[in-house]
Design a protein around this motif. Structure first.
Motif, mmCIF file in Angstrom:
data_model
loop_
_atom_site.group_PDB
_atom_site.id
_atom_site.type_symbol
_atom_site.label_atom_id
_atom_site.label_comp_id
_atom_site.label_asym_id
_atom_site.label_seq_id
_atom_site.Cartn_x
_atom_site.Cartn_y
_atom_site.Cartn_z
ATOM 1 N N MET A 16 0.842 -1.175 0.000
ATOM 2 C CA MET A 16 0.000 0.000 0.000
ATOM 3 C C MET A 16 0.887 1.239 0.000
ATOM 4 S SD MET A 16 -2.897 0.898 2.778
ATOM 5 C CE MET A 16 -4.316 1.711 2.166
ATOM 6 N N ALA A 17 0.624 2.150 -0.896
ATOM 7 C CA ALA A 17 1.422 3.370 -1.018
ATOM 8 C C ALA A 17 1.153 4.318 0.154
ATOM 9 C CB ALA A 17 1.102 4.069 -2.334
ATOM 10 N N MET A 18 2.195 5.000 0.566
ATOM 11 C CA MET A 18 2.080 5.959 1.665
ATOM 12 C C MET A 18 1.490 7.266 1.139
ATOM 13 S SD MET A 18 5.024 7.546 4.112
ATOM 14 C CE MET A 18 4.860 6.458 5.505
ATOM 15 N N ASN A 19 0.570 7.835 1.916
ATOM 16 C CA ASN A 19 -0.025 9.115 1.543
ATOM 17 C C ASN A 19 -0.264 9.930 2.807
ATOM 18 O OD1 ASN A 19 -1.309 11.262 0.378
ATOM 19 N ND2 ASN A 19 -3.189 10.156 -0.117
ATOM 20 N N LYS A 61 7.283 11.658 -1.766
ATOM 21 C CA LYS A 61 8.328 10.662 -1.527
ATOM 22 C C LYS A 61 9.713 11.280 -1.556
ATOM 23 C CE LYS A 61 10.193 6.261 -3.032
ATOM 24 N NZ LYS A 61 10.105 5.120 -3.921
ATOM 25 N N ARG A 80 10.222 13.104 1.651
ATOM 26 C CA ARG A 80 10.420 12.166 2.771
ATOM 27 C C ARG A 80 11.829 11.608 2.757
ATOM 28 N NH1 ARG A 80 5.821 9.576 0.802
ATOM 29 N NH2 ARG A 80 7.008 7.638 0.724
ATOM 30 N N ASP A 98 8.745 6.057 5.927
ATOM 31 C CA ASP A 98 8.841 4.923 5.003
ATOM 32 C C ASP A 98 10.220 4.799 4.356
ATOM 33 O OD1 ASP A 98 7.671 2.611 3.928
ATOM 34 O OD2 ASP A 98 7.127 3.644 2.059
#
Length: 155
Positions: free
Chosen positions: A1-4, A9, A12, A74
């Protein structure tokens, strides 16, 4: 699952790069402080032995907090001596200096970490990462206060 979480990115990753340096500085300062706790001698032994113990325990907890923030973004946190050695600006002490030199080295170390924290806050602020900026601001304040307390011993 992609981070939002509202931080891109690339931002981050840039923040995590600075946090990794903060982690390396923190861990290296932890190790030096712990060594000085074990090896301090002289008339100041009791007070410095206890002070260094308080400080290395605080640094140990701080390292965990910084590493977990990197993971929250992440990105994998560095966790080896070789990685820390490449990232840290804290000079290694391989000998056993006298208590005054120990205190001086720890002042310098806390000031180095304060510089690293300031740079990290700038990057976090630019990316809108209030969580990192808040955490690192707390770290900055702790390092400035500890440097002041240690520096006071040398006057």
């Amino acid at each position: 699952m992609a981070m939002n979480i509202g931080i891109a990115k690339k931002d981050r990753e840039a923040i995590a790069k600075h946090l990794s340096k903060l982690l390396a500085d923190t861990y290296s300062l932890y190790l030096k402080t712990h060594s000085f706790h074990w090896n301090v001698t002289g008339l100041q032994f009791n007070s410095l032995h206890a002070m260094f113990e308080t400080q290395y325990n605080e640094l140990w907890l701080a390292a965990d907090e910084v590493a977990e923030r990197i993971r929250t973004l992440d990105v994998f946190a560095p966790g080896s001596y070789s990685q820390f050695g490449k990232l840290s600006a804290i000079k290694e002490e391989s000998g056993v200096p006298d208590w005054k030199d120990m205190v001086g080295q720890l002042v310098e170390g806390h000031e180095i970490v304060a510089h690293t924290a300031r740079e990290t806050i700038k990057v976090a602020d630019k990316a809108g990462d209030e969580g990192t900026a808040d955490m690192v601001t707390g770290r900055l304040k702790e390092h400035e206060k500890t440097a002041w307390m240690l520096r006071s011993l040398l006057k």
